[in-house]
Design an enzyme around this catalytic site. Sequence first.
Site, short mmCIF file in Angstrom:
data_model
loop_
_atom_site.label_atom_id
_atom_site.label_comp_id
_atom_site.label_asym_id
_atom_site.label_seq_id
_atom_site.Cartn_x
_atom_site.Cartn_y
_atom_site.Cartn_z
N GLN A 89 61.07 92.74 -20.66
CA GLN A 89 59.86 93.35 -20.07
C GLN A 89 60.07 93.62 -18.58
O GLN A 89 59.22 94.24 -17.96
CB GLN A 89 58.67 92.41 -20.23
CG GLN A 89 58.29 92.14 -21.68
CD GLN A 89 57.19 91.11 -21.83
OE1 GLN A 89 57.30 90.23 -22.64
NE2 GLN A 89 56.11 91.21 -21.06
N ARG B 11 50.20 87.23 -22.90
CA ARG B 11 49.08 88.17 -22.73
C ARG B 11 48.08 87.58 -21.74
O ARG B 11 46.88 87.46 -22.02
CB ARG B 11 48.42 88.44 -24.08
CG ARG B 11 47.95 89.88 -24.17
CD ARG B 11 47.61 90.32 -25.54
NE ARG B 11 47.07 91.67 -25.44
CZ ARG B 11 46.86 92.47 -26.44
NH1 ARG B 11 47.15 92.10 -27.65
NH2 ARG B 11 46.36 93.68 -26.25
N CYS B 12 48.58 87.24 -20.57
CA CYS B 12 47.84 86.39 -19.64
C CYS B 12 48.46 86.53 -18.26
O CYS B 12 49.65 86.76 -18.14
CB CYS B 12 47.98 84.95 -20.14
SG CYS B 12 47.68 83.66 -18.94
N GLU C 33 45.35 92.19 -21.29
CA GLU C 33 45.21 90.77 -21.61
C GLU C 33 43.76 90.29 -21.70
O GLU C 33 43.52 89.19 -22.22
CB GLU C 33 45.98 89.94 -20.59
CG GLU C 33 45.36 89.92 -19.23
CD GLU C 33 46.27 89.28 -18.18
OE1 GLU C 33 47.48 89.48 -18.26
OE2 GLU C 33 45.75 88.59 -17.31
#
Length: 784
Positions: A221, A368-369, A738
């Site tokens: 990523q 996702r944070c 997120e």
Amino acid sequence: MSSTAHMHGGIGESIKRKEDGRFLRGKGNFLDDIVLPNMLHMAILRSPYAHARIKSIDTAAASAKPGVIAVVTGELMAQHKLAWMPTMSGDTQAVLATDKVRFQGQEVAAVVAETKAQAEDALASIEVDYEVLPAVTSPDGAKATGSALIRDDKEGQTDNHIYHWESGDEGTTKAAFAKAHKVIRLHTFYPRCHPAPLETCGCIADVNPATGKTTIYMTSQAPHAIRTVFALVAGLSEQNIRIVSPDLGGGFGNKVPVYPGYVVATAASLLLGRPVKWIEDRTENLISTGFARDYHMTGDLAVDENGKMLALHVHLDSDNGAFFADAQPTKFKAGLFHIVTGSYDIPTAHITADGYYTNKAPGGVAYRCSFRVTEASYLIERLVTNAAIELGIDQAEFRKRNFIQPEQFPYHSATGWVYDSGDYPKAMDVALDKLGYAELKKDVEARRKKGEVTGIGIASFTEVVGAGHGADYDILGLRMFDSAELRVHPTGKAMLRMGTKSQGQGHETTFAQIVAEELGIPAQDVSVEEGDTDTAPYGLGTYASRSTPVAGAATAMVARELREKARKLAAHLLEAAEEDLVWERGKFYVKGSPERSKTIQEAAFAAYTNLPEGMQPGLEGVHYYDPPNMTYPFGTYAVVVDVDKGTGQVKVKRMVAVDDCGVRINPMIVEGQIHGGLAEGFGIAFMQLITFDDEGNCIGSNFMDYLIPGSWETPKFELGETTTPSPHHPIGAKGVGESPTVGSPAAYVNAVIDALSPYGITNIDMPVTSDKVWAALRSKGVTE
Ligand code: CDP
């Protein structure tokens, strides 16, 4: 939702995703699709024990197996000074174990063979003599006197404590607690869970012995940051390293870190002069790569007699696993947990956190944070609902009474954050309206009187996304800015390259839409490329919903810069003064004479064919954007549940989600992001747990034990929205990816706790499974 091909594709249009054509036809290019000539395959031998000393490793038999080219051990890696590597939190992590194994699944050796099957078969022939040691599986265990010392490799490390960290003001918080009418306490555990992307992690390392160029195709990523880390750790020249991150089948934070497999495959390719592919199977992914959460939290909320919040105190113990590898800015030891005051105007707060080594896989990735904001949001939203129940005030009313008000923005929180914009009461009202809250409350009361178990849960989360700005946010010292390079070709078509990397979020569509809005070139005429460090401008990558707030802003800025050059070109073509030109999306015209106009495409052609004297040819530019602040999306989620007293089964009857992420670039994509995040939040709340037995065996190492919500379980989502633009973002957008994963777990659990509150049940830790609910009801004497 309408989505048509003829649309211009500017901001606010739900055009279809450009990338889906290749994905739907099976023409994506994922890591395992890539086959290089002469490529070898690597498999990793992993520790069966959570904690054991390695007495010897014998590789002779494995080396003699068919097709085996090499067996790599920690000893061999040590000869090249690569047995250990730095983690993202400045600790060290074993690449291949030399002294001890410290978690089950740790990398011990690797086999490189002609085929994947040959590499995997040979693993069984490696003989490792282990001396098993006692395992530590929780922060409490790590603290206990006499517990095994996990990190005896670290000089000066005499216990399993990693860090102590504080935020806020202890003195004023204590004083406020002393005056409180009531203090509500919640002790809760946010369990270890895993991002579990559809595609696991892997790489193909291709070191060219003739040129020295190292190309690594990697599920990353953050390819640029990885390139720099590889240059620094391996001592390679950075211009000779090319990281290519192809199509990614999800990431969710799991594909941010450097994993030992990447380093070993690269070393193997360097030693053997042939490309080496390594890709994990599902169990390897679940047991050894970046987990998320694992926070044990105690929150105390002080309130006055009018139900106004006075102060918050939180302590947490973080279970970091065997190596402190949290993905987070270096400045914040417990990530962004201190956003824990949430959407509430709490005058003072004090947060303390301690991190511990345990015999579990390292990680602490931001699933996702944004670096632990999920744990913070969960704690405050659970605590607020518990407080409302204990005080006998309606959950929604208690929140409204304590919300930061719209006129208080920019809002300075008690722990030092500056929230950019928000209208929390409005999002709450939209959610309550959608829910038909007043009627629903009456229905709940009536059904409870009949002995039914039913409840409503609310969570009004505030998020913090879009890391940086660079002065406060970094990865290993690399400032968190991002970039966009835009080239407009002579025919008026454009190419945008960015430092971020989509994992399925639709960047090829939405970032083309920003160019369409700013330059008037239709979105289908703008190609978007990310993930190749040889071609993309430097950026810190995609995680923590930072792409839109940072790279999206860079895109708007570079497009605006090119528009200014295009203005000069149009003025030249129209023989008019620049200041007499009016911009209307897609063209310039002379003020008062709209028929005298030049399109952006005509201006682009002139940039290569007919320039004003002294102007540099071409129409291209690059913008590096360091945001002045984070963005603060928010929302109110509300869940209605029924609980079966006989079985403890929870049925989510409704899930209403109102999100505010500022200006929406592509509303359809935003809704898709929200659906996905609410489903993941549902999985975390009700189904998922990576747990360990007392010996440190990982339970939850496959999809039979670690459950992924499918269409059967996932409830129907009813979405709503409000729009409060970010005042500092060029197009007013905030991140959204997120938000639903951060905000929804508390809403789901609050609904269950509300349903069980008449029986005096105040907490059930996630995952809220039927057996836990059943046991909680039985503990209060409730039977069918
Ligand atoms: O960094 P990441 O792409 O994971 O998260 P994001 O910035 O929240 O964006 C997720 C997707 O939603 C991207 O395609 C965005 O461009 C899109 N989005 C949008 O259309 N409007 C917004 N206000 C925020 C995101």
